[in-house]
Design an enzyme around this catalytic site. Structure first.
Site, mmCIF file in Angstrom:
data_model
loop_
_atom_site.group_PDB
_atom_site.id
_atom_site.type_symbol
_atom_site.label_atom_id
_atom_site.label_comp_id
_atom_site.label_asym_id
_atom_site.label_seq_id
_atom_site.Cartn_x
_atom_site.Cartn_y
_atom_site.Cartn_z
ATOM 1 N N HIS A 141 0.837 -1.202 0.000
ATOM 2 C CA HIS A 141 0.000 0.000 0.000
ATOM 3 C C HIS A 141 0.868 1.247 0.000
ATOM 4 O O HIS A 141 1.828 1.362 0.764
ATOM 5 C CB HIS A 141 -0.918 0.021 1.222
ATOM 6 C CG HIS A 141 -1.806 1.234 1.275
ATOM 7 N ND1 HIS A 141 -2.826 1.439 0.357
ATOM 8 C CD2 HIS A 141 -1.808 2.315 2.089
ATOM 9 C CE1 HIS A 141 -3.423 2.586 0.627
ATOM 10 N NE2 HIS A 141 -2.828 3.140 1.663
ATOM 11 N N SER A 142 0.543 2.200 -0.890
ATOM 12 C CA SER A 142 1.218 3.486 -0.993
ATOM 13 C C SER A 142 2.704 3.265 -1.258
ATOM 14 O O SER A 142 3.057 2.611 -2.238
ATOM 15 C CB SER A 142 0.949 4.303 0.271
ATOM 16 O OG SER A 142 1.236 5.661 0.080
ATOM 17 N N MET A 143 3.611 3.768 -0.416
ATOM 18 C CA MET A 143 5.020 3.499 -0.635
ATOM 19 C C MET A 143 5.282 1.999 -0.725
ATOM 20 O O MET A 143 6.137 1.535 -1.484
ATOM 21 C CB MET A 143 5.861 4.101 0.498
ATOM 22 C CG MET A 143 7.364 3.911 0.337
ATOM 23 S SD MET A 143 8.340 4.474 1.770
ATOM 24 C CE MET A 143 8.253 2.990 2.803
#
Length: 257
Positions: A98-100
């Site tokens: 998720h995300s980074m």
């Protein structure tokens, strides 16, 4: 309670079926967001138990690894995780980032493919635009005030930490390091992965337009799909049952009623 499997991989106890860690269950390796730790996936672990064995990556610089310096290179981070996974017993597995964490998961899969090691059955990439796009302005933040403002804008449970000065002092070094890593990351062209990709994004994500997320699908030779969920950047917190059901279906473990 949690059981530390290694410095890099953490399995959480207290979820039904966690005692069968050595079984043939499919394993889902989860990569946290910037400033996040392995515990970010405790809810997903419980939602997917006992059918899917969730193992969360613990980056340096947080929780029990807080005395270690956080890495400020996403590619170095990915290589370290790939080395750890290469030493693990061979079993079917998939990635969720998720995300980074989506970038770290993707780069880890690239390292595994580069060295002809066993690659994941599927990559589930959440809350992040395709790495081949121009770097985002939200990744190039300077100063603690800008970091804090960005975390508040994104919302999620981490935002509440910002209201506690002692907790904020503990998490700021990790946030600085992770955003430094994001600001330095540049995608290097290479062969597309031979792994199915599933992209997930919140419909109201303030930093990841749906079209940017869809761009991930060009990075695989396999057919993929884009799944949208109501919510913002941390839709995982508010839409956990729907996300867990989607993950089960994608990994061939649908809920039986």
């Amino acid at each position: 309670m949690s059981v530390v499997e290694s410095r890099w991989l953490r399995r959480f106890a207290g979820a039904e079926g966690d005692g069968e860690a050595g079984s043939g269950r499919l394993q889902l390796v989860c990569f946290p967001h910037a400033g996040g730790a392995a515990s970010a996936y405790l809810g997903l672990t419980r939602a997917l138990a006992p059918d899917i064995d969730v193992v969360a990556v613990q980056y340096p610089g947080r929780q029990e690894r807080r005395r270690e310096p956080a890495l400020t290179s996403l590619t170095h981070l990915a290589r370290a995780v790939a080395e750890e996974l290469a030493r693990a017993p061979r079993r079917p597995y998939a990635f969720f980032g998720h995300s980074m964490g989506a970038v770290v998961a993707y780069e880890t899969a690239r390292v595994l493919a580069e060295f002809d090691l066993a690659t994941p059955r599927r990559l589930i990439l959440s809350g992040r635009g395709a790495p081949s796009l121009e770097p985002r302005a939200s990744d190039r933040l300077e100063g603690d005030a800008a970091l804090i403002a960005e975390i508040r804008r994104l919302g999620g449970t981490g935002g509440r930490v910002l209201d506690d000065p002692e907790l904020l002092e503990m998490v700021l070094p990790t946030l600085r390091a992770d955003y430094a890593a994001l600001s330095r990351y540049r995608w290097l062209p290479g062969p597309p992965l031979d792994v199915p990709l599933t992209v997930m994004v919140g419909t109201d994500d303030p930093v990841v337009p749906v079209d940017d997320a869809r761009g991930w699908l060009a990075h695989s030779t396999r057919p993929g799909e884009l799944l949208t969920f109501e919510g913002g950047h941390f839709y995982l917190d508010t839409r956990l049952p729907a996300v867990a059901e989607a993950v089960r279906t994608l990994l061939g473990q649908p809920t039986t009623v």
